[in-house]
Enzyme design. Structure first.
Site, PDB file in Angstrom:
ATOM      1  CD  GLN A  68      -2.848   0.970   2.181  1.00  0.00           C
ATOM      2  OE1 GLN A  68      -3.024   0.070   2.984  1.00  0.00           O
ATOM      3  NE2 GLN A  68      -3.885   1.965   2.258  1.00  0.00           N
ATOM      4  CG  PHE A  69       1.214   3.915  -3.514  1.00  0.00           C
ATOM      5  CD1 PHE A  69       1.365   5.122  -3.688  1.00  0.00           C
ATOM      6  CD2 PHE A  69       0.523   3.059  -4.243  1.00  0.00           C
ATOM      7  CE1 PHE A  69       0.339   5.697  -4.451  1.00  0.00           C
ATOM      8  CE2 PHE A  69      -0.757   3.783  -4.954  1.00  0.00           C
ATOM      9  CZ  PHE A  69      -0.741   4.917  -5.109  1.00  0.00           C
ATOM     10  CB  THR A  70      -1.972   5.419  -0.029  1.00  0.00           C
ATOM     11  OG1 THR A  70      -2.551   4.255   0.595  1.00  0.00           O
ATOM     12  CG2 THR A  70      -2.345   5.384  -1.670  1.00  0.00           C
TER      13      THR A  70
END
Length: 148
Positions: free
Chosen positions: A78-80
């Protein structure tokens, strides 16, 4: 490397209409890879999460680790998690690693986690739009950053 870990009674992750992973008691790990992360971050974070004592013992105290309870895990990229929200209303993801850096470290994290846990873990699909369902237990949700 940043992780949001959630102690869950059950969790699943789907990609499109396909169920990718299902688990019962254990941890759902949302993993964000930062541009400067290395294998040392992977090793430190895997050790920390596998040994973190956040499961209840017979007296109801959080004294047991995922390994102690022989729990399961799902790990989702999850890059966010590296969103910078300081300026304006649109998050910046400039600190998140590009896919060519993030994907190998995500895969290394899964491999290391499985070795430490002694069993396979469920995963999401790197870069995909996913649907995650979970029943949080507690709730217990902890944020860990290898840089802090």
């Amino acid at each position: 490397m940043r992780a949001v870990i959630q102690r869950v009674k059950k969790a699943s992750v789907s990609v499109g209409n396909e169920l990718n992973a299902v688990m019962h008691q254990g941890l759902l790990v949302l993993l964000g890879v930062e541009a400067e992360d290395t294998k040392e971050d992977v090793n430190w974070l895997c050790r920390k999460i596998c040994n973190m004592r956040i499961f209840s013992d017979d007296a109801g105290n959080m004294n047991l680790s995922l390994k102690d309870i022989d729990g399961e895990a799902i790990i989702v990229s999850q890059f966010t998690l590296h969103a910078n929200t300081k300026k304006g209303n649109r998050p910046s993801f400039i600190k998140a690693a590009k896919p060519e850096i993030a994907k190998p470290l995500y895969e290394k994290f899964i491999q290391e986690f499985e070795e430490r846990l002694g069993k396979k873990v469920g995963t999401g699909k790197f870069g995909a739009d996913m649907e995650i369902n979970l029943t949080n237990d507690g709730p217990v949700t902890i944020i860990i950053d290898s840089k802090e």
